[in-house]
Design a protein around this motif. Structure first.
Motif, PDB file in Angstrom:
ATOM      1  N   GLY A 118       0.782  -1.228   0.000  1.00 12.92           N
ATOM      2  CA  GLY A 118       0.000   0.000   0.000  1.00 12.92           C
ATOM      3  C   GLY A 118       0.813   1.277   0.000  1.00 12.92           C
ATOM      4  O   GLY A 118       0.244   2.376  -0.068  1.00 12.92           O
ATOM      5  N   GLY A 119       2.108   1.159   0.084  1.00 12.38           N
ATOM      6  CA  GLY A 119       2.941   2.355   0.046  1.00 12.38           C
ATOM      7  C   GLY A 119       2.946   2.969  -1.343  1.00 12.38           C
ATOM      8  O   GLY A 119       2.441   2.396  -2.304  1.00 12.38           O
ATOM      9  N   GLY A 120       3.521   4.163  -1.432  1.00 14.53           N
ATOM     10  CA  GLY A 120       3.601   4.835  -2.716  1.00 14.53           C
ATOM     11  C   GLY A 120       3.922   6.291  -2.560  1.00 14.53           C
ATOM     12  O   GLY A 120       4.353   6.746  -1.495  1.00 14.53           O
ATOM     13  N   LEU A 121       3.700   7.018  -3.637  1.00 18.51           N
ATOM     14  CA  LEU A 121       3.960   8.461  -3.676  1.00 18.51           C
ATOM     15  C   LEU A 121       2.630   9.198  -3.625  1.00 18.51           C
ATOM     16  O   LEU A 121       1.703   8.874  -4.390  1.00 18.51           O
ATOM     17  N   PRO A 148       5.039  15.881   4.339  1.00 19.79           N
ATOM     18  CA  PRO A 148       6.360  15.458   3.841  1.00 19.79           C
ATOM     19  C   PRO A 148       7.192  14.757   4.910  1.00 19.79           C
ATOM     20  O   PRO A 148       7.948  13.825   4.589  1.00 19.79           O
ATOM     21  N   GLU A 149       7.044  15.134   6.156  1.00 19.38           N
ATOM     22  CA  GLU A 149       7.806  14.490   7.226  1.00 19.38           C
ATOM     23  C   GLU A 149       7.328  13.071   7.531  1.00 19.38           C
ATOM     24  O   GLU A 149       7.949  12.371   8.336  1.00 19.38           O
ATOM     25  N   ASP A 150       6.244  12.645   6.911  1.00 22.38           N
ATOM     26  CA  ASP A 150       5.804  11.250   7.043  1.00 22.38           C
ATOM     27  C   ASP A 150       6.557  10.330   6.083  1.00 22.38           C
ATOM     28  O   ASP A 150       6.392   9.106   6.136  1.00 22.38           O
ATOM     29  N   THR A 151       7.361  10.907   5.207  1.00 19.69           N
ATOM     30  CA  THR A 151       8.127  10.107   4.264  1.00 19.69           C
ATOM     31  C   THR A 151       9.090   9.185   4.995  1.00 19.69           C
ATOM     32  O   THR A 151       9.883   9.636   5.828  1.00 19.69           O
ATOM     33  N   ALA A 152       8.986   7.892   4.709  1.00 14.63           N
ATOM     34  CA  ALA A 152       9.803   6.896   5.402  1.00 14.63           C
ATOM     35  C   ALA A 152       9.488   5.522   4.822  1.00 14.63           C
ATOM     36  O   ALA A 152       8.548   5.362   4.041  1.00 14.63           O
ATOM     37  N   VAL A 153      10.278   4.553   5.218  1.00 14.61           N
ATOM     38  CA  VAL A 153       9.916   3.157   5.005  1.00 14.61           C
ATOM     39  C   VAL A 153       9.086   2.726   6.211  1.00 14.61           C
ATOM     40  O   VAL A 153       9.495   2.926   7.357  1.00 14.61           O
ATOM     41  N   TYR A 154       7.925   2.163   5.928  1.00 18.10           N
ATOM     42  CA  TYR A 154       7.004   1.743   6.975  1.00 18.10           C
ATOM     43  C   TYR A 154       7.074   0.225   7.124  1.00 18.10           C
ATOM     44  O   TYR A 154       6.984  -0.513   6.134  1.00 18.10           O
ATOM     45  N   TYR A 155       7.213  -0.206   8.361  1.00 19.77           N
ATOM     46  CA  TYR A 155       7.324  -1.615   8.683  1.00 19.77           C
ATOM     47  C   TYR A 155       6.199  -2.032   9.624  1.00 19.77           C
ATOM     48  O   TYR A 155       5.834  -1.272  10.523  1.00 19.77           O
ATOM     49  N   TRP A 168       9.369  -9.044  12.077  1.00 12.62           N
ATOM     50  CA  TRP A 168       9.289  -7.842  11.244  1.00 12.62           C
ATOM     51  C   TRP A 168       8.942  -8.186   9.807  1.00 12.62           C
ATOM     52  O   TRP A 168       9.336  -9.240   9.289  1.00 12.62           O
ATOM     53  N   GLY A 169       8.243  -7.247   9.170  1.00 12.46           N
ATOM     54  CA  GLY A 169       8.047  -7.323   7.739  1.00 12.46           C
ATOM     55  C   GLY A 169       9.213  -6.669   7.011  1.00 12.46           C
ATOM     56  O   GLY A 169      10.147  -6.160   7.644  1.00 12.46           O
ATOM     57  N   GLN A 170       9.116  -6.646   5.687  1.00 13.62           N
ATOM     58  CA  GLN A 170      10.226  -6.139   4.881  1.00 13.62           C
ATOM     59  C   GLN A 170      10.136  -4.643   4.623  1.00 13.62           C
ATOM     60  O   GLN A 170      11.107  -4.028   4.183  1.00 13.62           O
ATOM     61  N   GLY A 171       8.984  -4.062   4.883  1.00 10.50           N
ATOM     62  CA  GLY A 171       8.827  -2.623   4.737  1.00 10.50           C
ATOM     63  C   GLY A 171       8.216  -2.208   3.412  1.00 10.50           C
ATOM     64  O   GLY A 171       8.307  -2.921   2.408  1.00 10.50           O
ATOM     65  N   THR A 172       7.577  -1.041   3.419  1.00 10.02           N
ATOM     66  CA  THR A 172       7.018  -0.448   2.207  1.00 10.02           C
ATOM     67  C   THR A 172       7.303   1.057   2.246  1.00 10.02           C
ATOM     68  O   THR A 172       7.176   1.695   3.292  1.00 10.02           O
ATOM     69  N   GLN A 173       7.693   1.601   1.114  1.00  7.37           N
ATOM     70  CA  GLN A 173       8.097   3.000   1.055  1.00  7.37           C
ATOM     71  C   GLN A 173       6.880   3.904   0.921  1.00  7.37           C
ATOM     72  O   GLN A 173       6.003   3.658   0.081  1.00  7.37           O
ATOM     73  N   VAL A 174       6.858   4.934   1.725  1.00  5.52           N
ATOM     74  CA  VAL A 174       5.858   5.997   1.621  1.00  5.52           C
ATOM     75  C   VAL A 174       6.604   7.301   1.372  1.00  5.52           C
ATOM     76  O   VAL A 174       7.490   7.663   2.147  1.00  5.52           O
ATOM     77  N   THR A 175       6.243   7.976   0.296  1.00  5.63           N
ATOM     78  CA  THR A 175       6.868   9.250  -0.033  1.00  5.63           C
ATOM     79  C   THR A 175       5.778  10.306  -0.180  1.00  5.63           C
ATOM     80  O   THR A 175       4.834  10.111  -0.955  1.00  5.63           O
ATOM     81  N   VAL A 176       5.915  11.374   0.569  1.00  5.65           N
ATOM     82  CA  VAL A 176       4.937  12.458   0.531  1.00  5.65           C
ATOM     83  C   VAL A 176       5.622  13.691  -0.039  1.00  5.65           C
ATOM     84  O   VAL A 176       6.589  14.196   0.535  1.00  5.65           O
ATOM     85  N   SER A 177       5.116  14.150  -1.160  1.00  2.39           N
ATOM     86  CA  SER A 177       5.709  15.318  -1.804  1.00  2.39           C
ATOM     87  C   SER A 177       5.009  16.592  -1.340  1.00  2.39           C
ATOM     88  O   SER A 177       3.814  16.587  -1.036  1.00  2.39           O
ATOM     89  N   SER A 178       5.776  17.659  -1.305  1.00  2.00           N
ATOM     90  CA  SER A 178       5.211  18.934  -0.841  1.00  2.00           C
ATOM     91  C   SER A 178       4.621  19.741  -1.993  1.00  2.00           C
ATOM     92  O   SER A 178       4.771  19.402  -3.150  1.00  2.00           O
TER      93      SER A 178
END
Length: 126
Positions: free
Chosen positions: A8-11, A88-95, A116-126
């Protein structure tokens, strides 16, 4: 074998929403609480939310309280993290993790992860 798979991660633009999923196998929600963490580049891993279905308890970090909602679907063995009003400060790998919620006598203490899971990237653009 325990497996935790995030998706579910993404940009997304600032102010937008995403819903992360953590599909668990090899663990039951009767025995484990599920936690969500995130790690941004150059920063320590941060605990952001957790849920215990057996105890009917949830916990949120102050940084996400009021914006993120954790929930579980026991029939699907899946935990969700609905993230609204992303910044934007929520940008991170979420596990996600399986473990236990620890308490002081006065209330919640911390989450102790066992798997632990392997993580999913979340990127929030400003």
């Amino acid at each position: 074998e325990v497996q935790l798979v995030e998706s579910g991660g993404g940009l997304v633009q600032a102010g937008g929403s995403l819903r992360l999923s953590c599909a668990a196998s090899g663990v039951t929600f009767d025995d484990f609480a599920i936690g969500w963490f995130r790690q941004a580049p150059g920063k320590e891993r941060e605990e952001i939310s957790c849920i215990s279905s057996s105890e009917d308890r949830t916990h949120y970090a102050d940084s996400v309280k009021g914006r993120f909602t954790i929930s579980s679907d026991n029939a699907k063995n899946t935990v969700y993290l609905q993230m609204n009003n992303l910044k934007p400060e929520d940008t991170a790998v979420y596990y996600c993790a399986a473990g236990t919620m620890e308490y002081y006598w006065s209330g919640y203490s911390r989450y102790e992860a066992a798997y632990w899971g392997q993580g999913t990237q979340v990127t929030v653009s400003s």
